[in-house]
Design a protein around this motif. Structure first.
Motif, short mmCIF file in Angstrom:
data_model
loop_
_atom_site.label_atom_id
_atom_site.label_comp_id
_atom_site.label_asym_id
_atom_site.label_seq_id
_atom_site.Cartn_x
_atom_site.Cartn_y
_atom_site.Cartn_z
N ILE A 148 19.23 113.28 35.16
CA ILE A 148 18.09 112.55 35.73
C ILE A 148 16.86 112.86 34.91
CG2 ILE A 148 16.69 112.15 37.78
CD1 ILE A 148 19.04 112.95 39.50
N GLY A 149 16.24 111.81 34.35
CA GLY A 149 15.10 111.96 33.47
C GLY A 149 13.84 112.41 34.20
N GLY A 150 12.89 112.90 33.46
CA GLY A 150 11.70 113.52 34.00
C GLY A 150 10.85 112.60 34.86
N VAL A 151 10.16 113.20 35.82
CA VAL A 151 9.22 112.53 36.72
C VAL A 151 9.92 111.42 37.51
CG1 VAL A 151 6.81 111.81 36.90
CG2 VAL A 151 7.58 112.90 34.82
N THR A 152 11.18 111.63 37.83
CA THR A 152 11.92 110.68 38.67
C THR A 152 11.86 111.15 40.12
OG1 THR A 152 13.40 109.91 36.94
CG2 THR A 152 14.23 109.80 39.19
N ALA A 153 11.63 110.21 41.03
CA ALA A 153 11.60 110.49 42.46
C ALA A 153 12.83 109.89 43.11
CB ALA A 153 10.33 109.91 43.08
N VAL A 154 13.51 110.68 43.93
CA VAL A 154 14.76 110.24 44.56
C VAL A 154 14.59 110.27 46.07
CG1 VAL A 154 17.25 110.57 44.70
CG2 VAL A 154 16.03 111.22 42.61
N HIS A 163 28.33 111.53 35.86
CA HIS A 163 28.06 111.02 34.51
C HIS A 163 27.05 109.87 34.49
CE1 HIS A 163 30.97 113.39 32.22
NE2 HIS A 163 31.80 113.25 33.23
N ALA A 164 26.31 109.67 35.57
CA ALA A 164 25.24 108.68 35.53
C ALA A 164 24.07 109.22 34.71
CB ALA A 164 24.77 108.34 36.94
N PHE A 165 23.37 108.31 34.04
CA PHE A 165 22.17 108.67 33.29
C PHE A 165 21.00 107.87 33.85
CE2 PHE A 165 18.98 108.17 30.03
CZ PHE A 165 18.85 109.46 29.52
N VAL A 166 20.05 108.58 34.44
CA VAL A 166 18.86 107.96 35.03
C VAL A 166 17.69 108.20 34.10
CG1 VAL A 166 17.28 108.00 36.99
CG2 VAL A 166 19.73 108.29 37.37
N GLY A 167 17.10 107.11 33.59
CA GLY A 167 15.98 107.25 32.68
C GLY A 167 14.76 107.82 33.35
N GLY A 168 13.86 108.39 32.56
CA GLY A 168 12.68 109.05 33.09
C GLY A 168 11.73 108.11 33.81
N ALA A 169 10.90 108.69 34.67
CA ALA A 169 9.90 107.96 35.45
C ALA A 169 10.54 106.86 36.28
CB ALA A 169 8.81 107.41 34.55
N SER A 170 11.66 107.17 36.90
CA SER A 170 12.36 106.20 37.74
C SER A 170 12.13 106.50 39.22
CB SER A 170 13.87 106.21 37.45
OG SER A 170 14.15 105.68 36.17
N PHE A 179 28.86 106.81 36.08
CA PHE A 179 29.08 106.33 34.72
C PHE A 179 28.07 105.26 34.27
CE2 PHE A 179 33.34 107.23 36.59
CZ PHE A 179 33.63 108.38 35.89
N THR A 180 27.03 104.99 35.06
CA THR A 180 26.07 103.96 34.70
C THR A 180 24.81 104.57 34.10
OG1 THR A 180 25.04 103.94 36.89
CG2 THR A 180 26.89 102.42 36.53
N ARG A 181 23.99 103.71 33.52
CA ARG A 181 22.68 104.11 33.00
C ARG A 181 21.65 103.09 33.45
NH1 ARG A 181 21.52 101.01 28.36
NH2 ARG A 181 23.35 99.83 27.62
N GLY A 182 20.42 103.54 33.63
CA GLY A 182 19.38 102.63 34.07
C GLY A 182 18.03 103.31 34.08
N GLN A 183 17.02 102.54 34.47
CA GLN A 183 15.66 103.08 34.49
C GLN A 183 14.77 102.13 35.30
OE1 GLN A 183 12.52 102.15 32.96
NE2 GLN A 183 11.52 104.10 33.49
N GLY A 184 13.69 102.66 35.85
CA GLY A 184 12.71 101.82 36.52
C GLY A 184 12.09 102.51 37.72
N MET A 185 10.77 102.55 37.79
CA MET A 185 10.09 103.17 38.91
C MET A 185 9.88 102.18 40.05
SD MET A 185 8.70 105.63 40.57
CE MET A 185 8.52 107.01 39.44
N ASP A 186 9.23 101.06 39.76
CA ASP A 186 8.98 100.09 40.83
C ASP A 186 10.29 99.45 41.28
OD1 ASP A 186 7.21 98.45 42.50
OD2 ASP A 186 7.87 96.82 41.21
N ARG A 187 11.14 99.15 40.33
CA ARG A 187 12.44 98.57 40.66
C ARG A 187 13.48 99.09 39.67
NH1 ARG A 187 14.39 92.24 40.55
NH2 ARG A 187 16.12 92.46 42.01
#
Length: 262
Positions: A148-154, A163-170, A179-187
């Motif tokens: 989980i990338g930095g400054v992400t709120a869950v 094995h999921a990859f969550v981009g930062g500031a999500s 096994f997925t990857r993604g990113q996005g704060m607002d959506r």
């Protein structure tokens, strides 16, 4: 043999195994149990009914085991259990559970970077990376090998699959399939299968292609989630990784994130 700095405050009832190192001005509470060769560095605090395994490094000013921030918590002897070989970096905060029927759990070989927060009743698997200032609300589950990338709120009760990859500031409001990857704060948007990360972890090209095929069922077809699950269940010769993906979606209570990147 233990190595306790003379300025550290260690309660006489705390259990410290051989090889434990307690640094300057660190504080270790009464009900703490620390395993072999774990190091608690300067100014770190370990309190509450906290059990920590072997070979961990707790960096300066980390706050481990202080009471959770749930207003429903009334002082019960709730627990925080941490496994082996973890790195808990500067100013991270890990809280025990808010209820006695479920502990806060952190597995083995995890990297919890600076200022990350693991709230009450969270369940963190093994080989997980929480980057700087990741904020996990209560009851979040992060499965093995997730990053989980930095400054992400869950959001509370969200699950992040293996094995999921969550981009930062999500910002995560719904479950993130394995096994997925993604990113996005607002959506938050799912970009696809985490192919590069899986190749680096030794997954075969055939396995990745199989995951891409199941991803297409859930994200590129016009089926709703129930239809996609039913269709996936009808597929033959599913490999284990495809079954993990399908089972994760079946078990979702918050719903899986189905926003697809453009």
């Amino acid at each position: 043999m233990k190595n306790i700095h003379p300025t550290a405050i260690v309660h006489p009832d705390a259990l410290l195994a051989d090889g434990v190192v307690i640094g300057p001005y660190a504080i270790i509470g009464k009900n703490v149990n620390i395993g072999e060769n774990t190091e608690v560095m300067a100014h770190a605090i370990v309190e509450g009914f906290t059990t920590i395994g072997k070979n961990n490094k707790i960096y300066p000013s980390a706050s481990i085991g202080l009471p959770c921030q749930d207003l429903k918590y009334k002082g019960e002897p709730t627990k925080l259990i941490i496994g082996d070989n973890n790195h808990l970096r500067e100013f991270c905060t890990l809280h025990p559970s808010a209820t006695t029927d479920e502990d806060t759990l952190v597995g083995n070989n995890n990297l919890i970077m600076a200022y990350a927060h693991i709230a009450h009743n969270c369940q963190i698997g093994n080989n997980v990376i929480l980057s700087n200032a990741v904020q996990l609300a209560g009851h979040v589950h992060v499965h093995d090998f997730a990053i989980i990338g930095g400054v992400t709120a869950v959001h509370q009760f969200v699950r992040v699959g293996t094995h999921a990859f969550v981009g930062g500031a999500s910002g995560l409001r719904k479950d993130i399939p394995p096994f997925t990857r993604g990113q996005g704060m607002d959506r938050y948007r799912i970009a696809g299968i985490n192919s590069v990360g899986l190749l680096r972890k030794g997954f075969s090209q055939e396995t990745i292609e199989a995951l891409v095929s199941i991803f297409k069922v859930f994200y590129l077809s016009k089926m709703n989630i129930t239809q996609a699950i039913n269709f996936a269940d009808s597929m033959t010769d599913l490999i284990d990784e495809q079954k993990i993906f399908i089972d994760f979606c079946k078990q979702s209570t918050r719903g899986i994130n189905r926003n697809k990147a453009d």
